[in-house]
Every structure is written in C-alpha cells, then in structure tokens.
Design a protein around this motif. Structure first.
Motif, PDB file in Angstrom:
ATOM      1  N   SER A   1       1.144  50.450  38.586  1.00  0.00           N
ATOM      2  CA  SER A   1       2.035  49.298  38.498  1.00  0.00           C
ATOM      3  C   SER A   1       3.453  49.784  38.226  1.00  0.00           C
ATOM      4  CB  SER A   1       1.590  48.380  37.353  1.00  0.00           C
ATOM      5  OG  SER A   1       2.468  47.279  37.204  1.00  0.00           O
ATOM      6  N   PRO A   2       4.459  49.007  38.621  1.00  0.00           N
ATOM      7  CA  PRO A   2       5.831  49.323  38.212  1.00  0.00           C
ATOM      8  C   PRO A   2       6.093  48.963  36.748  1.00  0.00           C
ATOM      9  CG  PRO A   2       5.806  47.305  39.508  1.00  0.00           C
ATOM     10  CD  PRO A   2       4.414  47.869  39.561  1.00  0.00           C
ATOM     11  N   PHE A   3       5.171  48.265  36.089  1.00  0.00           N
ATOM     12  CA  PHE A   3       5.319  47.974  34.662  1.00  0.00           C
ATOM     13  C   PHE A   3       5.247  49.269  33.860  1.00  0.00           C
ATOM     14  CE2 PHE A   3       2.918  43.757  35.584  1.00  0.00           C
ATOM     15  CZ  PHE A   3       4.098  43.138  35.964  1.00  0.00           C
ATOM     16  N   ASN A   4       5.866  49.273  32.700  1.00  0.00           N
ATOM     17  CA  ASN A   4       5.755  50.377  31.750  1.00  0.00           C
ATOM     18  C   ASN A   4       5.322  49.825  30.403  1.00  0.00           C
ATOM     19  OD1 ASN A   4       6.815  52.917  33.136  1.00  0.00           O
ATOM     20  ND2 ASN A   4       8.461  51.472  33.545  1.00  0.00           N
ATOM     21  N   LEU A   5       4.225  50.334  29.883  1.00  0.00           N
ATOM     22  CA  LEU A   5       3.718  49.846  28.607  1.00  0.00           C
ATOM     23  C   LEU A   5       4.733  50.039  27.496  1.00  0.00           C
ATOM     24  CD1 LEU A   5       1.122  48.779  27.084  1.00  0.00           C
ATOM     25  CD2 LEU A   5       0.815  51.156  26.402  1.00  0.00           C
ATOM     26  N   SER A   6       5.498  51.135  27.549  1.00  0.00           N
ATOM     27  CA  SER A   6       6.412  51.485  26.470  1.00  0.00           C
ATOM     28  C   SER A   6       7.711  50.686  26.480  1.00  0.00           C
ATOM     29  CB  SER A   6       6.734  52.986  26.522  1.00  0.00           C
ATOM     30  OG  SER A   6       7.277  53.333  27.781  1.00  0.00           O
ATOM     31  N   ASP A   7       7.898  49.815  27.460  1.00  0.00           N
ATOM     32  CA  ASP A   7       9.065  48.928  27.429  1.00  0.00           C
ATOM     33  C   ASP A   7       9.017  48.056  26.171  1.00  0.00           C
ATOM     34  OD1 ASP A   7      10.035  49.875  29.832  1.00  0.00           O
ATOM     35  OD2 ASP A   7       9.167  48.246  31.025  1.00  0.00           O
ATOM     36  N   PRO A   8      10.165  47.695  25.598  1.00  0.00           N
ATOM     37  CA  PRO A   8      10.158  46.810  24.432  1.00  0.00           C
ATOM     38  C   PRO A   8       9.414  45.511  24.732  1.00  0.00           C
ATOM     39  CG  PRO A   8      12.351  47.707  24.809  1.00  0.00           C
ATOM     40  CD  PRO A   8      11.537  48.076  26.003  1.00  0.00           C
ATOM     41  N   GLN A   9       8.631  45.050  23.783  1.00  0.00           N
ATOM     42  CA  GLN A   9       7.859  43.830  23.990  1.00  0.00           C
ATOM     43  C   GLN A   9       8.758  42.656  24.349  1.00  0.00           C
ATOM     44  OE1 GLN A   9       4.698  44.188  24.103  1.00  0.00           O
ATOM     45  NE2 GLN A   9       3.877  42.118  24.149  1.00  0.00           N
ATOM     46  N   SER A  10       9.960  42.634  23.770  1.00  0.00           N
ATOM     47  CA  SER A  10      10.885  41.525  24.014  1.00  0.00           C
ATOM     48  C   SER A  10      11.379  41.484  25.457  1.00  0.00           C
ATOM     49  CB  SER A  10      12.084  41.620  23.070  1.00  0.00           C
ATOM     50  OG  SER A  10      12.778  42.840  23.278  1.00  0.00           O
ATOM     51  N   SER A  11      11.317  42.611  26.160  1.00  0.00           N
ATOM     52  CA  SER A  11      11.800  42.665  27.539  1.00  0.00           C
ATOM     53  C   SER A  11      10.703  42.384  28.560  1.00  0.00           C
ATOM     54  CB  SER A  11      12.407  44.048  27.825  1.00  0.00           C
ATOM     55  OG  SER A  11      11.390  45.036  27.936  1.00  0.00           O
TER      56      SER A  11
END
Length: 241
Positions: A60-70
């Motif tokens: 996926s293009p998602f990243n788990l480590s992105d801030p939850q708020s984003s």
C-alpha cells in the motif's frame, strides 16, 4: 474447504487488481481458490476466520509510521482490520501472510516497533535466510540467499516478542518473520514478476519511492533480476494452509 483471500489495502484500483493477479498466479490458484476483499472500502468481516482459511495482505502507499492525526479514516480502518487479523493469526485462529506495508501493521499490533530507519530503494535486493529460516516449513526450501523486490519507507525496528526472524539483509535487518505456526510477514514483495513490478512502479512514480527520472534505469534492473525464490513462499503458504 474454505478459500484463501487476498486482502486489498491499495486505494488505486488498477494497482490492486494487478496485485491480486500476481498473488493468484504465484500461488497457482484460480479465482475460486483466492477470493478478494477490499479493506479500503469494506471493513474486515466479523466471520473472517471461518469464511476464509487464511489471508494474504499486499502492499500500500500508506505508511503505518505516519502520525495518527494525518491518517485518513480509510487508512485507520484498514490498519484496524489488519491488526485484528494479525492478533487472530498469532493466536492460531487463522493463517495470514503480511507483506510490505502489512508487516508494519502486524509488527505494531503484536508489540514490536516500526521505524523509518530502514527504508529500501525500489528494485531488487539480496535476502539471506537465518538458521531459523532454513528450517522453516515455508522458507526452508528456498536458496539460502536470493533476490527479491522492495520499495518501502519504513521497516521493523524491534520484533514482536514471540517472533522468529526468518530472513534479513544489511539495509533492512528484518525481512521476514514468523509468529507461532500461522502468522508470516515479509518486508519484501514475494508476489510480482519483474514486469508486474515495473507496471506498479509506473503507478507510484510520483509517490517518493524513487526519482521519477530514474524510472527507466530501475525498471531495467528489475527486469534483469532473477525472482525465482520469493513466489515459492506463496505457493508453500497456499499448500500448507
């Protein structure tokens, strides 16, 4: 017998459809043997452990480590579903194989750490089996070192407490692990052919995985790579579960 399922976590419909076909071909399964469920649009069903005998999770293009708020509501829902699957597979209630983005969700759900310290460039890389990997039911038949394809911005920094490290390399020390007998996770992509991977690269060429101008050079390296070993993991998963 209940079928296996491919869990889609890619918002891009074309890339998701191609990824499903790559998994299905690598696992030597027909449409009836590998169903599809789109976690981007539909939550993981409550009866997943009985509806399917096991699941494979793509990238996926998602990243788990992105801030939850984003994170969007879609990404949070996807991660909730994958975390639920990881806990069930670790408990032996179902079988699951998480790849790329999926390994991060499984790692955090099971108490490990995900970090931006171990990104890997898009393209082929060399993977080495650990002693435990050489004796593993799914990985043990592979060559002790082999080439696989990667493209990720984060990796596992600390393994979950019960995880057994199966494969590694210098750029990203955790390339694959197992928890119990029914949860597997790989940082590399085990499913695509070189051609399928270059087509996926074209979809994500503006997403920061590589410089857009380097596409042709990277694609050439991908197409020249020998990728005989990674699909054997998926075939073994399909046969075992």
């Amino acid at each position: 017998m209940a079928p296996l399922v491919y869990l889609c976590v890619r918002p891009q419909a074309g890339a998701a459809a191609a990824e499903y076909e790559s998994f299905r071909a690598a696992m030597h399964l027909g449409d009836e043997g590998l169903e599809r469920w789109d976690l981007v649009h539909d939550a993981l069903p409550a009866d997943f452990a009985t509806r399917w005998r096991g699941a494979v999770v793509g990238g996926s293009p998602f990243n788990l480590s992105d801030p939850q708020s984003s994170k969007t509501a879609t990404q949070r829902s996807v991660e909730d579903g994958l975390a639920h699957l990881a806990l069930a597979a670790a408990a032996g209630e179902t079988a699951a194989l998480f790849t790329c983005y999926g390994i991060g969700v499984a790692t955090r759900a099971l108490g490990g750490e995900v970090t931006r310290a171990y990104p890997e460039d898009t393209g082929p890389t060399t993977i080495a089996l650990t002693p435990e990997g050489r004796s593993d039911p799914l990985f043990g038949a592979l060559a002790t070192t082999f080439t696989a394809l990667t493209a990720h911005k984060e990796g596992t920094g600390t393994l979950p407490a019960r995880a057994v490290l199966l494969a590694e390399n210098e750029g990203c020390p955790v390339q694959a692990y197992r928890v119990g007998d029914t949860l597997y996770a790989t940082q590399f992509h085990p499913e695509p052919t070189g051609r399928a991977f270059t087509e996926r690269m074209a979809v994500y060429r503006d997403d920061g995985y590589f410089d857009r101008g380097d596409y042709d050079a990277i694609a050439a390296r991908v197409l020249e790579a020998s990728l005989s070993e990674p699909p054997r993991i998926l075939r073994a998963f399909a046969e075992t579960f």
